[in-house]
Design an enzyme around this catalytic site. Structure first.
Site, mmCIF file in Angstrom:
data_model
loop_
_atom_site.group_PDB
_atom_site.id
_atom_site.type_symbol
_atom_site.label_atom_id
_atom_site.label_comp_id
_atom_site.label_asym_id
_atom_site.label_seq_id
_atom_site.Cartn_x
_atom_site.Cartn_y
_atom_site.Cartn_z
ATOM 1 N N ILE A 13 7.298 -58.621 34.316
ATOM 2 C CA ILE A 13 6.307 -59.458 33.935
ATOM 3 C C ILE A 13 6.646 -60.872 33.447
ATOM 4 C CG2 ILE A 13 4.423 -59.531 32.041
ATOM 5 C CD1 ILE A 13 4.631 -56.451 31.675
ATOM 6 N N LYS A 85 12.406 -50.595 28.396
ATOM 7 C CA LYS A 85 10.756 -50.100 28.556
ATOM 8 C C LYS A 85 10.604 -48.739 29.219
ATOM 9 C CE LYS A 85 9.900 -51.876 33.023
ATOM 10 N NZ LYS A 85 8.858 -52.469 33.845
ATOM 11 N N ASN A 100 18.352 -52.541 20.529
ATOM 12 C CA ASN A 100 18.073 -53.553 21.747
ATOM 13 C C ASN A 100 16.679 -54.185 21.272
ATOM 14 O OD1 ASN A 100 18.952 -55.094 24.043
ATOM 15 N ND2 ASN A 100 16.925 -54.201 24.832
ATOM 16 N N SER A 125 2.193 -53.342 23.425
ATOM 17 C CA SER A 125 1.735 -52.404 24.361
ATOM 18 C C SER A 125 0.554 -51.473 23.863
ATOM 19 C CB SER A 125 3.013 -51.534 24.787
ATOM 20 O OG SER A 125 2.276 -50.255 25.470
ATOM 21 N N TYR A 150 10.425 -45.755 22.389
ATOM 22 C CA TYR A 150 10.097 -46.925 23.171
ATOM 23 C C TYR A 150 8.691 -47.517 22.536
ATOM 24 C CZ TYR A 150 7.445 -49.954 25.975
ATOM 25 O OH TYR A 150 6.520 -51.067 26.608
ATOM 26 N N LYS A 154 7.741 -50.797 19.508
ATOM 27 C CA LYS A 154 6.353 -51.818 19.528
ATOM 28 C C LYS A 154 5.687 -51.890 18.267
ATOM 29 C CE LYS A 154 7.209 -53.126 23.974
ATOM 30 N NZ LYS A 154 7.955 -54.409 24.157
ATOM 31 N N PHE A 179 -2.100 -53.160 28.736
ATOM 32 C CA PHE A 179 -2.354 -52.013 29.120
ATOM 33 C C PHE A 179 -1.583 -51.650 30.379
ATOM 34 C CE2 PHE A 179 -5.675 -50.248 26.617
ATOM 35 C CZ PHE A 179 -5.629 -51.230 25.540
ATOM 36 N N VAL A 218 0.534 -35.587 41.648
ATOM 37 C CA VAL A 218 -0.415 -35.963 40.537
ATOM 38 C C VAL A 218 -0.361 -35.055 39.335
ATOM 39 C CG1 VAL A 218 -3.035 -36.196 40.104
ATOM 40 C CG2 VAL A 218 -1.848 -36.591 42.469
ATOM 41 N N ASP A 297 0.890 -37.281 28.043
ATOM 42 C CA ASP A 297 -0.218 -38.114 28.526
ATOM 43 C C ASP A 297 -1.486 -37.906 27.967
ATOM 44 O OD1 ASP A 297 1.269 -39.653 30.455
ATOM 45 O OD2 ASP A 297 0.694 -38.091 32.250
HETATM 46 P P1 NAD Z 1 11.443 -55.673 32.696
HETATM 47 O O1 NAD Z 1 12.492 -54.432 32.391
HETATM 48 O O2 NAD Z 1 11.228 -55.600 34.046
HETATM 49 O O3 NAD Z 1 11.930 -56.846 31.901
HETATM 50 C C1 NAD Z 1 12.584 -57.114 30.928
HETATM 51 C C2 NAD Z 1 13.658 -58.014 30.873
HETATM 52 O O4 NAD Z 1 14.359 -58.140 29.724
HETATM 53 C C3 NAD Z 1 14.460 -57.423 32.066
HETATM 54 O O5 NAD Z 1 14.918 -58.744 32.863
HETATM 55 C C4 NAD Z 1 15.884 -57.142 31.346
HETATM 56 O O6 NAD Z 1 17.126 -57.708 31.937
HETATM 57 C C5 NAD Z 1 15.631 -58.135 30.055
HETATM 58 N N1 NAD Z 1 16.318 -57.595 28.812
HETATM 59 C C6 NAD Z 1 16.350 -56.524 28.055
HETATM 60 N N2 NAD Z 1 17.288 -56.430 27.051
HETATM 61 C C7 NAD Z 1 17.655 -57.590 26.849
HETATM 62 C C8 NAD Z 1 18.189 -58.242 25.850
HETATM 63 N N3 NAD Z 1 18.865 -57.613 24.902
HETATM 64 N N4 NAD Z 1 18.690 -59.580 25.827
HETATM 65 C C9 NAD Z 1 18.174 -60.333 27.042
HETATM 66 N N5 NAD Z 1 17.291 -59.598 28.036
HETATM 67 C C10 NAD Z 1 17.096 -58.406 27.899
HETATM 68 O O7 NAD Z 1 10.218 -55.068 32.006
HETATM 69 P P2 NAD Z 1 8.876 -55.740 32.070
HETATM 70 O O8 NAD Z 1 7.605 -54.578 32.669
HETATM 71 O O9 NAD Z 1 8.628 -57.028 32.629
HETATM 72 O O10 NAD Z 1 8.418 -55.798 30.709
HETATM 73 C C11 NAD Z 1 8.380 -56.822 29.715
HETATM 74 C C12 NAD Z 1 8.281 -56.695 28.219
HETATM 75 O O11 NAD Z 1 6.691 -56.257 28.281
HETATM 76 C C13 NAD Z 1 9.014 -55.645 27.868
HETATM 77 O O12 NAD Z 1 9.028 -55.752 26.320
HETATM 78 C C14 NAD Z 1 8.271 -54.289 27.795
HETATM 79 O O13 NAD Z 1 8.349 -53.270 26.661
HETATM 80 C C15 NAD Z 1 6.623 -54.975 27.490
HETATM 81 N N6 NAD Z 1 5.546 -53.969 28.183
HETATM 82 C C16 NAD Z 1 5.930 -53.632 29.543
HETATM 83 C C17 NAD Z 1 5.025 -53.042 30.320
HETATM 84 C C18 NAD Z 1 4.899 -52.595 31.444
HETATM 85 O O14 NAD Z 1 4.212 -51.325 31.754
HETATM 86 N N7 NAD Z 1 5.710 -53.022 32.493
HETATM 87 C C19 NAD Z 1 3.806 -52.553 29.358
HETATM 88 C C20 NAD Z 1 3.541 -52.867 27.999
HETATM 89 C C21 NAD Z 1 4.620 -53.564 27.437
HETATM 90 C C1 UD1 Z 2 3.102 -45.203 30.869
HETATM 91 C C2 UD1 Z 2 4.043 -45.256 29.631
HETATM 92 C C3 UD1 Z 2 3.460 -45.866 28.319
HETATM 93 C C4 UD1 Z 2 3.519 -47.387 28.660
HETATM 94 C C5 UD1 Z 2 2.572 -47.503 30.218
HETATM 95 C C6 UD1 Z 2 2.303 -49.019 30.785
HETATM 96 C C7 UD1 Z 2 4.754 -42.611 30.002
HETATM 97 C C8 UD1 Z 2 4.453 -41.091 28.994
HETATM 98 N N1 UD1 Z 2 3.834 -43.456 29.175
HETATM 99 O O1 UD1 Z 2 1.870 -44.928 30.739
HETATM 100 O O2 UD1 Z 2 4.136 -45.944 27.277
HETATM 101 O O3 UD1 Z 2 2.758 -47.897 27.866
HETATM 102 O O4 UD1 Z 2 3.147 -46.735 31.049
HETATM 103 O O5 UD1 Z 2 3.457 -49.177 31.726
HETATM 104 O O6 UD1 Z 2 5.503 -42.926 30.420
HETATM 105 N N2 UD1 Z 2 1.133 -40.379 37.303
HETATM 106 C C9 UD1 Z 2 1.125 -39.211 38.220
HETATM 107 N N3 UD1 Z 2 2.296 -39.111 38.904
HETATM 108 C C10 UD1 Z 2 3.218 -39.952 38.947
HETATM 109 C C11 UD1 Z 2 3.159 -40.885 37.886
HETATM 110 C C12 UD1 Z 2 2.205 -41.057 36.997
HETATM 111 O O7 UD1 Z 2 0.068 -38.603 38.363
HETATM 112 O O8 UD1 Z 2 4.184 -39.769 39.584
HETATM 113 C C13 UD1 Z 2 -0.275 -40.237 36.667
HETATM 114 C C14 UD1 Z 2 0.112 -40.100 35.038
HETATM 115 O O9 UD1 Z 2 -0.016 -38.686 34.709
HETATM 116 C C15 UD1 Z 2 -0.892 -41.252 34.438
HETATM 117 C C16 UD1 Z 2 -1.002 -42.342 35.563
HETATM 118 O O10 UD1 Z 2 -0.669 -41.866 36.628
HETATM 119 O O11 UD1 Z 2 -2.005 -40.388 34.190
HETATM 120 C C17 UD1 Z 2 -0.537 -43.545 35.240
HETATM 121 O O12 UD1 Z 2 0.940 -43.270 34.868
HETATM 122 P P1 UD1 Z 2 1.881 -44.271 34.346
HETATM 123 O O13 UD1 Z 2 2.059 -45.394 35.735
HETATM 124 O O14 UD1 Z 2 3.180 -43.621 34.122
HETATM 125 O O15 UD1 Z 2 1.341 -44.890 33.059
HETATM 126 P P2 UD1 Z 2 0.958 -44.377 31.530
HETATM 127 O O16 UD1 Z 2 0.893 -43.144 31.594
HETATM 128 O O17 UD1 Z 2 -0.373 -45.011 31.396
#
Ligand code: NAD
Ligand code: UD1
Length: 341
Positions: A13, A85, A100, A125, A150, A154, A179, A218, A297
């Site tokens: 992100i 994450k 961390n 999140s 995790y 948050k 989301f 699924v 889930d």
């Molecule tokens: P990501 O793992 O791709 O990016 C996180 C980055 O932070 C990585 O490049 C990692 O190397 C760096 N990092 C981790 N710990 C560090 C530290 N102590 N010092 C410096 N760098 C560090 O993850 P993302 O999907 O881009 O997510 C970014 C943020 O958004 C995270 O905080 C994650 O929890 C939050 N978030 C992500 C999702 C998702 O689904 N991807 C959903 C909700 C919230």
């Molecule tokens: C996951 C994380 C959640 C995080 C969110 C955003 C878990 C339990 N929760 O949620 O904490 O905030 O991602 O990134 O990991 N699915 C399948 N087959 C698969 C993978 C997923 O059917 O192989 C389904 C899951 O049951 C779910 C949907 O796809 O219904 C989305 O799954 P996923 O991408 O893991 O996201 P979340 O479950 O919403």
């Protein structure tokens, strides 16, 4: 020109947000310890933006090392993405997750205070809403009980930032509850690049579509939803990135304190619908089977977007088809992910 420090700016992100900030006239400094990303991302960003960004390979828990970033740059705002994450991993190594994620946030806050930086955007999140299915989730929905460390990081960081704001009344803090971010930049040069076998739906479908993984399971088709599979609010990562620019602009023009916004589309998409959309994007069937539910889930999760629309001026533009086609482009251009050096 304002300068934004993007911690974790080399990640999924963060890297897309660097582009949105750049396109909106901000200068960007990145701090990332490469715990979950590769240096190749910086070369890709340079290709997309036509310039490089100042990059510090630094652990945000290390106050002394991170202070160099604040010493050497005049930072106006911080977007704190840095964090671990992986939900499953957080159950196995909870102490690493707590130290961390919480440690890096506290260090960033200490340095912001020391260097007089007042604007902070934090990546929270929808997981903080817990197991409730009282959808859509509004920013007023009660915080829930998280199902894994995790999620608790948050939840706890949100509380820490509320307390920090009370003690430091000049601070302007924006909590963004994401989301389900999916998709990739239109160039196909950056996208989600998970280590090992993905846990999340979209990276998994991409790898099945690309032939690296054999089939998708699924998780459950007996949920109380129209087609029996879970509904999620998938949001294009480029929309999410733009949401961060809006958040910085919002902080620029508002008084101090904590504000809070959901970033989603307000629309639930089922797993079956996601598979069908991906099949349309890649042009062939996605091999899948139906298996049992995944523990933890919930059936339905989607955002109320009203507050973000009204107060932040944020509205997601991209459809599920856009998310799938950008994912597929990223997958076909980078079948093995990014190189390691
Ligand atoms: P990501 O793992 O791709 O990016 C996180 C980055 O932070 C990585 O490049 C990692 O190397 C760096 N990092 C981790 N710990 C560090 C530290 N102590 N010092 C410096 N760098 C560090 O993850 P993302 O999907 O881009 O997510 C970014 C943020 O958004 C995270 O905080 C994650 O929890 C939050 N978030 C992500 C999702 C998702 O689904 N991807 C959903 C909700 C919230
Ligand atoms: C996951 C994380 C959640 C995080 C969110 C955003 C878990 C339990 N929760 O949620 O904490 O905030 O991602 O990134 O990991 N699915 C399948 N087959 C698969 C993978 C997923 O059917 O192989 C389904 C899951 O049951 C779910 C949907 O796809 O219904 C989305 O799954 P996923 O991408 O893991 O996201 P979340 O479950 O919403």
């Amino acid at each position: 020109m304002s300068t934004v420090l993007v911690t974790g700016g080399n990640g999924y992100i963060g890297s897309h947000t660097v582009i949105s900030l750049f396109e909106n006239g901000y200068d960007v400094v990145i701090a990332d310890n490469l715990a979950n990303s590769k240096m190749e991302v910086q070369r890709r960003l340079e290709k997309i933006c036509g310039r490089s960004f100042k990059f510090y390979n630094v652990d945000c828990c290390d106050e002394e090392a991170l202070s160099v970033v604040f010493e050497e740059n005049k930072i106006d705002a911080v977007i704190h993405f840095a964090g671990l994450k992986a939900v499953g991993e957080s159950v196995t190594i909870p102490l690493d997750y707590y130290s961390n994620n919480i440690g890096s946030m506290i260090t960033v806050c200490r340095l912001m205070k020391k260097y007089g930086v007042r604007e902070l955007v934090f990546s929270s999140s929808a997981t903080v809403y817990g197991m409730s299915e009282d959808v859509p989730f509004t920013e007023e929905s009660p915080l829930g009980v998280c199902t894994n460390p995790y999620g608790w990081t948050k939840w706890m960081i949100e509380q820490i930032l509320r307390d920090f704001s009370k003690a430091e009344p000049d601070m302007k803090i924006c909590l963004l509850r994401y989301f389900n971010p999916v998709g990739a930049h239109e160039s196909g040069l950056i996208g989600e690049d998970p280590r090992g076998i993905p846990n999340n739906l979209f990276p998994y479908i991409s790898k099945v579509a690309g032939g690296t993984l054999e089939k998708l399971t699924v998780f459950g088709d007996d949920y109380p939803t129209p087609d029996g599979t879970c509904l999620r609010d998938y949001i294009h990562v480029c929309d999410l990135a733009d949401g961060h620019v809006k958040a910085i602009q919002y902080l620029d023009s508002h008084d101090s304190g904590v504000c809070l916004f959901n970033l989603g589309t307000g629309k639930g998409t089922s797993v079956k619908e996601a598979i069908a959309a991906f099949e349309k994007a890649c042009g062939h069937p996605i091999n899948h089977v139906f298996g049992p539910r995944r523990p933890g889930d919930i059936a339905v999760c989607y955002a109320s977007t009203e507050k973000a629309e009204k107060e932040l001026g944020f509205k997601a533009r991209y459809t599920i088809d856009d998310m799938c086609s950008s994912c597929w482009k990223w997958q076909t251009m980078n079948p093995e992910g990014l190189s390691d050096n």
